[in-house]
Design an enzyme around this catalytic site. Sequence first.
Site, short mmCIF file in Angstrom:
data_model
loop_
_atom_site.label_atom_id
_atom_site.label_comp_id
_atom_site.label_asym_id
_atom_site.label_seq_id
_atom_site.Cartn_x
_atom_site.Cartn_y
_atom_site.Cartn_z
N ASN A 1 6.25 3.31 -8.71
CA ASN A 1 5.40 4.47 -8.94
C ASN A 1 5.87 5.59 -8.01
OD1 ASN A 1 3.80 2.92 -10.74
ND2 ASN A 1 2.70 2.05 -9.00
N HIS B 1 9.22 1.52 -2.76
CA HIS B 1 9.09 0.09 -3.02
C HIS B 1 9.20 -0.16 -4.51
CE1 HIS B 1 5.05 1.89 -2.92
NE2 HIS B 1 4.71 1.04 -3.87
N SER C 1 0.53 4.69 -4.00
CA SER C 1 -0.49 4.75 -2.94
C SER C 1 0.12 4.55 -1.56
CB SER C 1 -1.59 3.71 -3.18
OG SER C 1 -1.05 2.41 -3.19
P1 5GP Z 1 1.83 1.62 -5.02
O1 5GP Z 1 0.35 1.76 -5.30
O2 5GP Z 1 2.24 2.62 -3.95
O3 5GP Z 1 2.70 1.64 -6.23
O4 5GP Z 1 2.03 0.17 -4.42
C1 5GP Z 1 1.57 -0.17 -3.15
C2 5GP Z 1 1.29 -1.64 -3.17
O5 5GP Z 1 1.12 -2.09 -1.84
C3 5GP Z 1 0.00 -2.03 -3.91
O6 5GP Z 1 0.31 -2.90 -4.98
C4 5GP Z 1 -0.85 -2.69 -2.84
O7 5GP Z 1 -1.60 -3.79 -3.32
C5 5GP Z 1 0.17 -3.10 -1.80
N1 5GP Z 1 -0.35 -3.15 -0.45
C6 5GP Z 1 -1.13 -2.23 0.16
N2 5GP Z 1 -1.38 -2.58 1.43
C7 5GP Z 1 -0.72 -3.75 1.63
C8 5GP Z 1 -0.59 -4.63 2.76
O8 5GP Z 1 -1.11 -4.40 3.85
N3 5GP Z 1 0.16 -5.74 2.59
C9 5GP Z 1 0.77 -6.04 1.40
N4 5GP Z 1 1.47 -7.17 1.35
N5 5GP Z 1 0.67 -5.24 0.32
C10 5GP Z 1 -0.06 -4.12 0.43
#
Ligand code: 5GP
Length: 112
Positions: free
Chosen positions: A85, A98, A93
């Site tokens: 994303n 990633h 988020s």
């Molecule tokens: P995005 O929303 O940016 O595409 O993905 C961020 C991801 O990081 C989300 O799927 C969320 O669940 C994961 N995430 C957020 N905080 C943490 C954390 O402290 N540890 C781990 N292992 N994943 C996290």
Amino acid sequence: MENCLFCKIAAGEIPANKVYEDEKVLVFHDIDPQAPTHLLAIPKEHVESCGAITPENSAIVAYLFEVIAKVTAQMGIRDFRVVSNCGATAGQSVFHLHFHVLAGRDMTWPPG
Ligand code: 5GP
Ligand code: ZN
């Protein structure tokens, strides 16, 4: 980068359930899995998102995909989806590049 969650995880300052690590990249389980297997593959160096990939840092993306192929094969995962994303409207988020690796269930298309 200061106050970046994934930089802290990469530095070992915040624990994560790791499945692969070397000097350049880290793969760990997402804390809020959206599929039976939900991994996150990150570069250790801070890159904000897919929108911040340049000629200077793009090699890490190829390497991340090499590692994703290796790790999924080692885990016996043949079918999987890779998602990144880019930007809040697209669902980002955590503003450290990633790749989500999702597996273990049927996937729908288009993604929501
Ligand atoms: P995005 O929303 O940016 O595409 O993905 C961020 C991801 O990081 C989300 O799927 C969320 O669940 C994961 N995430 C957020 N905080 C943490 C954390 O402290 N540890 C781990 N292992 N994943 C996290
Ligand atoms: Zn970072």
